[in-house]
Design a protein around this motif. Structure first.
Motif, mmCIF file in Angstrom:
data_model
loop_
_atom_site.group_PDB
_atom_site.id
_atom_site.type_symbol
_atom_site.label_atom_id
_atom_site.label_comp_id
_atom_site.label_asym_id
_atom_site.label_seq_id
_atom_site.Cartn_x
_atom_site.Cartn_y
_atom_site.Cartn_z
ATOM 1 N N GLU A 118 44.205 -42.742 159.303
ATOM 2 C CA GLU A 118 44.032 -42.542 160.741
ATOM 3 C C GLU A 118 44.061 -43.877 161.479
ATOM 4 O OE1 GLU A 118 43.753 -39.727 162.602
ATOM 5 O OE2 GLU A 118 44.344 -38.675 160.779
ATOM 6 N N SER A 152 47.263 -40.561 153.531
ATOM 7 C CA SER A 152 46.711 -39.239 153.802
ATOM 8 C C SER A 152 47.042 -38.277 152.668
ATOM 9 C CB SER A 152 47.268 -38.712 155.121
ATOM 10 O OG SER A 152 46.717 -37.457 155.429
ATOM 11 N N LYS A 207 46.861 -44.850 164.319
ATOM 12 C CA LYS A 207 46.506 -45.303 165.661
ATOM 13 C C LYS A 207 47.113 -46.675 165.949
ATOM 14 C CE LYS A 207 42.162 -42.714 166.058
ATOM 15 N NZ LYS A 207 40.688 -42.803 166.151
ATOM 16 N N HIS A 211 41.773 -41.230 153.775
ATOM 17 C CA HIS A 211 42.142 -40.433 154.957
ATOM 18 C C HIS A 211 41.762 -41.179 156.235
ATOM 19 C CE1 HIS A 211 42.738 -36.963 157.548
ATOM 20 N NE2 HIS A 211 41.528 -37.183 158.053
ATOM 21 N N ASP A 212 40.552 -41.775 156.237
ATOM 22 C CA ASP A 212 40.107 -42.531 157.417
ATOM 23 C C ASP A 212 41.009 -43.734 157.660
ATOM 24 O OD1 ASP A 212 38.042 -40.743 157.619
ATOM 25 O OD2 ASP A 212 36.589 -42.017 156.574
#
Length: 261
Positions: A71, A40, A75, A67-68
Motif C-alpha cells: 500500500e 500484495s 501510494k 500488504h501494508d
C-alpha cells in the motif's frame, strides 16, 4: 550557426530533457506499481500458514506487513504521477515552440534588414568610388585640353560625386540605426530566453526535490510497517510455544506405568 540560433536550440534541448525526465519518472512509477502488486500477492501466500504459537503470530504479522508495504509503494507511485511526472510533462505546453518561432522570425527579420542595409552601404560606397574616378578622369582631360564642354562635364561630375557621398552617408545612417535596433532586440530577447532557462531549471529542481521528499516518506512508512514484526519477533518464546502445544495436543496425559504382578 548564428548565436541566436544556438540560444533557441538550447531552449528546445531543455524541453526535450524535461520530457525525457518525465519519461524516466514514468518508468519509476511502473516499477513501483509492479513491486506493490508482487508484494500484495506474496502477502496472501499460504506458505508456513500452519506455524503455531508466538512464532506463528510473528509470521502472520510479517506477511501482513508485506500488504501494508505494498500500500505504501502504491501510494508512492500515485503521488509520483500527480506531483512529479504530470507537472514536468505539462510544464510549457505546445505553445512554447510557437513562441520560440516568434522570437526566431523576429530576429531573422531584423537580420535581413541589417543585411539589406549593409548591401545598400556597399552599393553606395561603390557608386561614390565610381563618381570620384569619373571626376578624376575629367579633371585630367581638362588639364590636357581646355574647353567649355570639359568644364561643364567636370561640374556635372562634381555634383554627382557629392550626391553619391550624400547617398553613402544616408546609407550609413540607416545601417547604423538598423544595427542599433538589432543589437537592442538581441539583448532583450537573449535576456528573455535566459529567464526561460532559469525558470525551467528551477521548475525541475522543485519537482525533483518533491521526488526525494516522497521517497523519504516512503522509507519512513516502510519502517513503520515492520515495527510490529520486530515486536512480535522479540516476544517469541520457545518454552511458551512448547507448553501451548503440549496443552493443545495433550501429550503426556497418558504415560506408561510399571507392571506389578
Amino acid at each position: 550557426m548564428p548565436g541566436f540560433e544556438i540560444l533557441l536550440q538550447k531552449q528546445l534541448k531543455g524541453k526535450q530533457m524535461q520530457k525525457e525526465m518525465s519519461e524516466f519518472v514514468h518508468e519509476r512509477i511502473k516499477i513501483e506499481e509492479e513491486y506493490a502488486k508482487n508484494l500484495s500477492k506474496l502477502s496472501l501466500s499460504p506458505l508456513a500458514a500452519q506455524e503455531e504459537g508466538t512464532m506463528g503470530e510473528a509470521w502472520i504479522q510479517l506477511k501482513k506487513s508485506l500488504h501494508d508495504e505494498a500500500e505504501v509503494h502504491l501510494k508512492f507511485s500515485n503521488k509520483l504521477h500527480s506531483e512529479v511526472e504530470k507537472p514536468m510533462l505539462t510544464f510549457r505546453s505546445d505553445h512554447f515552440k510557437k513562441d520560440l518561432k516568434k522570437y526566431d522570425h523576429h530576429i531573422a527579420d531584423l537580420r535581413k534588414q541589417l543585411a539589406s542595409r549593409y548591401a545598400g552601404v556597399e552599393k553606395a560606397r561603390k557608386a561614390l568610388a565610381d563618381r570620384q574616378k569619373d571626376l578624376e578622369v575629367k579633371t585630367q582631360q581638362l588639364e590636357v585640353k581646355l574647353s567649355n564642354k570639359t568644364e561643364e562635364d567636370i561640374k556635372k561630375a562634381r555634383r554627382k560625386s557629392t550626391q553619391a557621398g550624400d547617398d553613402l552617408m544616408r546609407s550609413l545612417d540607416l545601417y547604423n540605426q538598423t544595427q542599433s535596433k538589432w543589437f537592442e532586440e538581441m539583448v532583450t530577447t537573449s535576456m528573455e530566453l535566459e529567464k526561460l532557462e532559469v525558470d525551467r531549471i528551477e521548475w525541475i529542481q522543485q519537482h525533483l526535490r518533491q521526488y526525494t521528499t516522497l521517497r523519504h516518506e516512503t522509507d519512513m512508512f516502510n519502517q513503520s510497517t515492520i515495527e510490529n514484526v520486530d515486536q512480535l519477533l522479540q516476544a517469541v518464546d520457545p518454552a511458551k510455544d512448547r507448553d501451548l502445544w503440549v496443552k493443545e495436543h495433550k501429550t503426556g496425559d497418558v504415560r506408561p506405568i510399571d507392571l506389578d504382578i
